[in-house]
Design a protein around this motif. Structure first.
Motif, mmCIF file in Angstrom:
data_model
loop_
_atom_site.group_PDB
_atom_site.id
_atom_site.type_symbol
_atom_site.label_atom_id
_atom_site.label_comp_id
_atom_site.label_asym_id
_atom_site.label_seq_id
_atom_site.Cartn_x
_atom_site.Cartn_y
_atom_site.Cartn_z
ATOM 1 N N ILE A 91 1.003 -1.207 0.067
ATOM 2 C CA ILE A 91 0.157 0.042 -0.098
ATOM 3 C C ILE A 91 0.868 1.157 -0.135
ATOM 4 O O ILE A 91 2.106 1.083 0.322
ATOM 5 N N TYR A 96 -7.920 -3.134 6.610
ATOM 6 C CA TYR A 96 -8.538 -3.517 5.321
ATOM 7 C C TYR A 96 -9.345 -4.759 5.149
ATOM 8 O O TYR A 96 -9.058 -5.561 6.157
ATOM 9 N N PRO A 99 -5.041 -7.113 -5.472
ATOM 10 C CA PRO A 99 -4.976 -5.600 -5.345
ATOM 11 C C PRO A 99 -3.488 -5.189 -4.612
ATOM 12 O O PRO A 99 -3.242 -5.676 -3.649
ATOM 13 N N SER A 117 -0.877 -1.521 -4.166
ATOM 14 C CA SER A 117 -0.178 -0.131 -4.692
ATOM 15 C C SER A 117 1.167 -0.406 -4.645
ATOM 16 O O SER A 117 1.915 -0.942 -3.894
ATOM 17 N N GLY A 149 -1.375 4.986 -6.542
ATOM 18 C CA GLY A 149 -1.809 4.684 -5.107
ATOM 19 C C GLY A 149 -1.778 5.751 -4.084
ATOM 20 O O GLY A 149 -0.776 6.605 -4.210
ATOM 21 N N ASP A 172 -6.144 6.128 2.229
ATOM 22 C CA ASP A 172 -7.447 6.012 2.416
ATOM 23 C C ASP A 172 -7.890 7.519 2.762
ATOM 24 O O ASP A 172 -7.246 8.278 3.124
ATOM 25 N N LEU A 194 -10.189 -4.052 0.260
ATOM 26 C CA LEU A 194 -9.020 -3.394 -0.644
ATOM 27 C C LEU A 194 -9.305 -3.348 -2.224
ATOM 28 O O LEU A 194 -8.595 -2.309 -2.852
ATOM 29 N N LYS A 198 -10.628 0.342 -2.899
ATOM 30 C CA LYS A 198 -9.679 1.280 -2.338
ATOM 31 C C LYS A 198 -9.581 2.382 -3.610
ATOM 32 O O LYS A 198 -9.185 1.806 -4.831
ATOM 33 N N ILE A 226 -6.401 2.177 -6.236
ATOM 34 C CA ILE A 226 -5.728 0.621 -5.934
ATOM 35 C C ILE A 226 -5.459 0.145 -7.498
ATOM 36 O O ILE A 226 -6.242 0.168 -8.456
#
Length: 283
Positions: free
Chosen positions: A51, A60, A136, A138, A248, A251, A259, A262, A265
């Motif tokens: 992330i 998440y 998923p 980032s 990314g 949040d 997730l 998001k 993402i």
């Protein structure tokens, strides 16, 4: 352990811990990467994965199961394996294991590829989905550029004329509040006041490169063609500036927690590989 690569113009040193760049010097031995003094910030150029930024409540869900991840993920704190090296390049690999699967239930391999070309350092990220199904994620960069002169002697020069709208952080999450930076001929002088509310978060930019000027002269250029978002950050009185190409970001308060839902993402298909690259050039 550390690994150093070099060519006739530059040398770069990378820690195996986090595959983190901690030194980039020219052939006059001038250092361009922040030294990592913990009185300000103890890192140099961490990798942000899986992330970027902060999750709401640091949690998440995947298929209804809840997981926890710290800000910017875990890769920056893990030991990478050096899997290939030449004089001017090095490839580092991190693979999922029992510990990562507890935080992030996907099998993956993350490669960081450092290559020196003339006066540039290319940093390539390769994400390989080894999970059964979609994954998923980032990914982002966080290089801190050393600024040896007075902070106000520096300015950013953006590649293109544009409206520099950035999002404000509240409790490490992206708020709906925005501000616009004023520029003159694509120039933005640096002041610590710009960062009094933490990082400047640009979700989208037309510019795909950013040049740091030192006393109006080109100092360092960062090219980030593969990255739609950008963070800019420093700390009060710290002699560095972070130019952070991102895929990314944090949040928002409205985030569902799933997730896959998001904002920003990326989703990688089974057995697929994702590539992105940015470049630091000494001017």
């Amino acid at each position: 352990m550390n690994t150093t690569i070099s060519n006739s113009t530059l040398s770069a040193s990378i820690k195996h811990s986090g595959a983190e760049l901690f030194s980039l010097k020219d052939n006059q031995n001038k250092e361009y990467i922040w030294e990592g003094n913990p009185d300000f910030w103890g890192k140099h150029s961490p990798i942000l994965f899986p992330i970027v930024g902060t999750l709401k409540n640091n949690k998440y869900t995947i298929s209804g199961t809840e997981y926890e991840l710290p800000r910017h993920g875990f890769a920056r704190d893990m030991e990478f394996e050096l899997i290939n090296k030449t004089d001017n390049s090095a490839v580092f690999s991190l693979k999922s294991d029992l510990e990562t699967l507890k935080k992030y239930p996907f099998e993956f391999e993350l490669q960081l590829i450092y290559t020196l070309e003339e006066s540039s350092l290319n940093i390539e990220y390769k994400v390989i989905n080894k999970a059964d199904g979609k994954m998923p994620f980032s990914i982002g960069a966080h290089p801190a550029i050393a600024l040896p002169e007075i902070f106000e002697d520096y300015a950013f020069e953006f590649e293109k004329e544009e409206t520099l709208k950035y999002y404000l952080l509240e409790n490490d999450l992206i708020s709906n509040k925005t501000k616009v930076l004023e520029t003159n001929d694509n120039l933005m002088p640096l002041t610590y006041k710009l960062f009094e509310n933490d990082a400047l978060i640009f979700k989208t930019l037309k510019s795909k490169s950013l040049t740091i000027l030192e006393n109006s002269k080109p100092y360092i250029k960062v090219d980030f063609e593969d990255f739609p978002s950008l963070g800019l950050w420093t700390k009060e009185q710290a002699p560095f500036i972070c130019i952070e190409p991102w895929l990314g970001y944090s949040d928002t308060d409205e985030n569902s927690g799933d997730l896959f839902e998001k904002e920003g993402i990326l989703v990688l298909d089974e057995n697929q590989t994702f590539d992105s690259k940015f470049t630091i050039t000494i001017l």
